[in-house]
Design an enzyme around this catalytic site. Sequence first.
Site, short mmCIF file in Angstrom:
data_model
loop_
_atom_site.label_atom_id
_atom_site.label_comp_id
_atom_site.label_asym_id
_atom_site.label_seq_id
_atom_site.Cartn_x
_atom_site.Cartn_y
_atom_site.Cartn_z
N GLU A 75 -1.24 12.25 -2.03
CA GLU A 75 -0.50 11.58 -3.10
C GLU A 75 -0.94 12.20 -4.40
O GLU A 75 -2.14 12.32 -4.66
CB GLU A 75 -0.93 10.10 -3.25
CG GLU A 75 -0.36 9.12 -2.30
CD GLU A 75 -0.77 7.68 -2.67
OE1 GLU A 75 -1.51 7.47 -3.66
OE2 GLU A 75 -0.35 6.78 -1.95
N GLU B 77 -7.09 5.66 3.60
CA GLU B 77 -8.23 5.18 2.81
C GLU B 77 -9.16 4.29 3.62
O GLU B 77 -9.75 3.34 3.12
CB GLU B 77 -7.73 4.50 1.53
CG GLU B 77 -6.92 5.47 0.68
CD GLU B 77 -6.68 5.03 -0.76
OE1 GLU B 77 -6.66 3.82 -1.01
OE2 GLU B 77 -6.50 5.92 -1.62
#
Length: 405
Positions: A320, A207
């Site tokens: 995820e 991220e």
Amino acid sequence: MEADNEWKPDNRWQEKAAAKGRRSKWIVSRACWLVGLCSDRPQAIGSVIALIGLIAVGVAVGVTLAKKNSSKSSSSTGGSTVKQTDPNDPSTFVKDSRLHQSFYGLAYTPAGSQLPDCGNNLTDVITDIQIMSQLTTRLRLYGADCNQTALVLEAIKQTKTNMSVYLGNYPIATDSNAAYDRQRDELKSALQTYGTDNVIGITVGNEFMLNYLNANSATDPNGAVGNQGAALLNADITDMRSTLSGLSLSKTLTVGTSDAGSYFNNEVLAAVDYGMSNVHPWFANVSIDDAAAWTADFFAQNNVAPAAQLSNNPKMFIAETGWPTHSLDAGNESNGPSTATEENLQKFLDTFVCQANANGTGYFYFETFDEPWKDVQFGGVEGSWGMFYSNKTLKGITIPDCVSS
Ligand SMILES: *[C@@H]1O[C@H](CO)[C@@H](O)[C@H](O)[C@H]1NC(C)=O
Ligand SMILES: *[C@@H]1O[C@H](CO)[C@@H](O)[C@H](O)[C@H]1NC(C)=O
Ligand SMILES: *[C@@H]1O[C@H](CO)[C@@H](O)[C@H](O)[C@H]1NC(C)=O
Ligand SMILES: *[C@@H]1O[C@H](CO)[C@@H](O)[C@H](O)[C@H]1NC(C)=O
Ligand SMILES: *[C@@H]1O[C@H](CO)[C@@H](O)[C@H](O)[C@H]1NC(C)=O
Ligand SMILES: *[C@@H]1O[C@H](CO)[C@@H](O)[C@H](O)[C@H]1NC(C)=O
Ligand SMILES: *[C@@H]1O[C@H](CO)[C@@H](O)[C@H](O)[C@H]1NC(C)=O
């Protein structure tokens, strides 16, 4: 598909970003380098005193849990529910008939892998690998601090399991590359010790683009600010490739990146072999009945299709996805249309896992074990995404039984 009418792509990432922003008030970056949902690099320096307080509480909780576990444990593996026929040989673990190797992959951070306190250990990681090897043949790690790379590769060696790993390096944009360099050196040393037999690739960035854009009040990953962030990340990706080629490894490892689903920058994607995308129906307030289809649709539209237009054609994975079973407070128990329950986790498993396998989607399920330190640090549902409780007892669910490619 109703969810698509309500949730434009922009709303999806805003929801994700809003959740992130909430978290970043609570943390300073050092505590979060290695973790899944907790991946923010806060912009203002947070309260270090508050962090130290939280760590102290976390340690206290950890110690209490460890004591509780060890007093109840009947095996030699410190709180584990896994039995070994030879207590000295981790490869002799007894298989659990409720588990099936149905998952393409699992997202994993060994407990106690956050600086500055660390606290992970080989015994605990061996138990995790014994359990996870009954669910999948692939793991992805988020970072390399606290010796987690060596611990995971050593545990695979001792358990003699068929497990391959995407290792991770979790750089920070504002630390003069200290985090990147430190983790690169840990990765180097682990690869020199263990070789590449059980390693598939190295993921540089978790991220990173999401955090960079939030930090600079920008939203377009392919805008000018996004491209500035991309240049920083690409420098690390280039460095990782040259580090690997300097190691004379027996095979060429792939190099990729991982980011929130709506935050991929094309210049980064053009520099990697693969991209891993966080796709969370829960954070997009999608109902459990729509969650699996929404996940597949979001990933296809926002990640697979754009990547296919690039000349290097990077392979895209879901980094995820999952569903929480519990919230510490009533307010977060529902994401709007759905609640955090084991029944809904079961529905997500039943509608996502075997279908994604059949569709040829590469995904890393989030996650195997609950993470109590996240309860302490973030509250809400953050610590409760496991198929197992943190004491490594299976929740009240049935693991899907199908073949994963
Ligand atoms: C090993 O790590 C686990 C997870 O952090 C922890 O619960 C346990 O207490 C540790 N064991 C030892 C002996 O440090
Ligand atoms: C190990 O897992 C891989 C998939 O990750 C699979 O292709 C291979 O056949 C497995 N090997 C054995 C010996 O089961
Ligand atoms: C890292 O883990 C490996 C595998 O358990 C171990 O051999 C090594 O001593 C550890 N290094 C440190 C610095 O703890
Ligand atoms: C959800 O959890 C967060 C973090 O613990 C908390 O700040 C927030 O107030 C909660 N939201 C609701 C609606 O209770
Ligand atoms: C998602 O649902 C939660 C809980 O009802 C709510 O607080 C939040 O505002 C919703 N998110 C959006 C973007 O509407
Ligand atoms: C699998 O593919 C079908 C047909 O394209 C799609 O409807 C479904 O949502 C996909 N499911 C998953 C979990 O990928
Ligand atoms: C593990 O934790 C769960 C949830 O807290 C609890 O219900 C269960 O009794 C625990 N199992 C063991 C063996 O401690």
